[in-house]
Enzyme design. Sequence first.
Site, PDB file in Angstrom:
ATOM      1  N   GLU A 255      -3.249   7.509   9.158  1.00  0.00           N
ATOM      2  CA  GLU A 255      -1.790   7.445   9.386  1.00  0.00           C
ATOM      3  C   GLU A 255      -1.478   7.959  10.795  1.00  0.00           C
ATOM      4  O   GLU A 255      -0.643   7.403  11.507  1.00  0.00           O
ATOM      5  CB  GLU A 255      -1.041   8.288   8.333  1.00  0.00           C
ATOM      6  CG  GLU A 255      -1.085   7.718   6.912  1.00  0.00           C
ATOM      7  CD  GLU A 255      -0.168   6.507   6.685  1.00  0.00           C
ATOM      8  OE1 GLU A 255       0.859   6.393   7.365  1.00  0.00           O
ATOM      9  OE2 GLU A 255      -0.520   5.669   5.822  1.00  0.00           O
TER      10      GLU A 255
ATOM     11  N   CYS B  69     -11.128   2.955   0.309  1.00  0.00           N
ATOM     12  CA  CYS B  69      -9.698   3.204   0.455  1.00  0.00           C
ATOM     13  C   CYS B  69      -9.308   2.389   1.677  1.00  0.00           C
ATOM     14  O   CYS B  69     -10.016   2.426   2.695  1.00  0.00           O
ATOM     15  CB  CYS B  69      -9.450   4.691   0.707  1.00  0.00           C
ATOM     16  SG  CYS B  69      -7.779   5.064   1.297  1.00  0.00           S
TER      17      CYS B  69
ATOM     18  N   ASP C 211       0.874  -1.190   0.000  1.00  0.00           N
ATOM     19  CA  ASP C 211       0.000   0.000   0.000  1.00  0.00           C
ATOM     20  C   ASP C 211       0.903   1.229   0.000  1.00  0.00           C
ATOM     21  O   ASP C 211       2.111   1.130   0.245  1.00  0.00           O
ATOM     22  CB  ASP C 211      -0.912  -0.004   1.252  1.00  0.00           C
ATOM     23  CG  ASP C 211      -1.883   1.175   1.279  1.00  0.00           C
ATOM     24  OD1 ASP C 211      -2.321   1.635   0.206  1.00  0.00           O
ATOM     25  OD2 ASP C 211      -2.202   1.659   2.385  1.00  0.00           O
ATOM     26  N   SER C 212       0.296   2.395  -0.221  1.00  0.00           N
ATOM     27  CA  SER C 212       1.072   3.633  -0.128  1.00  0.00           C
ATOM     28  C   SER C 212       1.474   3.908   1.321  1.00  0.00           C
ATOM     29  O   SER C 212       2.440   4.621   1.575  1.00  0.00           O
ATOM     30  CB  SER C 212       0.230   4.803  -0.649  1.00  0.00           C
ATOM     31  OG  SER C 212      -0.974   4.884   0.093  1.00  0.00           O
TER      32      SER C 212
ATOM     33  N   HIS D 288      -7.230   2.717   3.885  1.00  0.00           N
ATOM     34  CA  HIS D 288      -6.983   3.456   5.129  1.00  0.00           C
ATOM     35  C   HIS D 288      -8.270   3.639   5.955  1.00  0.00           C
ATOM     36  O   HIS D 288      -8.215   3.745   7.180  1.00  0.00           O
ATOM     37  CB  HIS D 288      -6.431   4.856   4.816  1.00  0.00           C
ATOM     38  CG  HIS D 288      -4.958   4.889   4.531  1.00  0.00           C
ATOM     39  ND1 HIS D 288      -4.422   4.485   3.343  1.00  0.00           N
ATOM     40  CD2 HIS D 288      -3.904   5.278   5.303  1.00  0.00           C
ATOM     41  CE1 HIS D 288      -3.096   4.639   3.374  1.00  0.00           C
ATOM     42  NE2 HIS D 288      -2.763   5.112   4.560  1.00  0.00           N
TER      43      HIS D 288
ATOM     44  N   CYS E  39      -4.541  -1.583  -1.762  1.00  0.00           N
ATOM     45  CA  CYS E  39      -4.750  -0.150  -1.992  1.00  0.00           C
ATOM     46  C   CYS E  39      -5.730  -0.017  -3.153  1.00  0.00           C
ATOM     47  O   CYS E  39      -5.467  -0.533  -4.244  1.00  0.00           O
ATOM     48  CB  CYS E  39      -3.407   0.487  -2.355  1.00  0.00           C
ATOM     49  SG  CYS E  39      -3.535   2.200  -2.897  1.00  0.00           S
TER      50      CYS E  39
END
Length: 263
Positions: free
Chosen positions: A146, A182, A4-5, A184, A68
């Site tokens: 994050e 997403c 993933d990013s 996240h 992702c």
Amino acid sequence: MLFDSGVGGLSVYDALRVALPDAPVIYAADFAGIPYGTKSEAEIAARVAGLLGRMSERFDPRLICIACNTASTIALGTVREVLEVPIVGTVPAIKPAALASKSGVIGLLGTQATIRQQYVDDLEREFAVGKTLHRHAAPGLVDEAERKLRGQAVNRAVLAEALQGLSEDSKGIWIDHVVLGCTHFPLLAEELMDVAVSELGWSPDTRFVDGAIGIARRIADRLDGQEFAKTGDNHFVITGPIERAAGLDAALSARGFAPALPF
Ligand code: DGL
């Protein structure tokens, strides 16, 4: 290997741990490239294909999961063409949300890049027949996830803004299922539900839907019949300076990862 990013793919990892408890995992976070959502299609495709090529040479994984939605909806086809290893992608869970929706109105929160993809148009056309899908870009939620995994407080105003944006688009009609498109975003599922109900007055029957369990099952199916011997800690590797992983140790060790290492 999960890719993933950033830390978003850990939402897929959490489901994978249940489906395949013994499989050793390498998690790769492209902290040098995050966020993907603001990048162009060409940039994302080139970056993801290049990185996954180098990573698969280095780690020789049995399978790669692009955990992702942004990278998957843009680069899945290219990556499958250039790499020989089996690739499992992650795309917005429009199908289960549309199937479960009673109001007939579903929402999609994703990155700017994801919500404009043809891939999403195709999912809508195929699986949301007769339903209305409202799409809203919520890049702020990437930062909040994050932050949360680094032990920092989540800014509820950012969550409220994302949800309000979605409900404004729906012009007052009840969105009963919100697709977290997403990886996240499921890391913030509890906070999103709480903000929706207690601050925005949404119905407690609203459901937030993500694809993590389905993806974990698909990975387990693709690896069916293979033996795994758990060999200690999982590995978390990052692109960019190692300082970008500061604060993640607790979230990583709770999931059985050793501290982050540079790729
Ligand atoms: N976790 C990623 C996704 O599923 C994207 C976050 C980013 O913008 O880098 O879309």
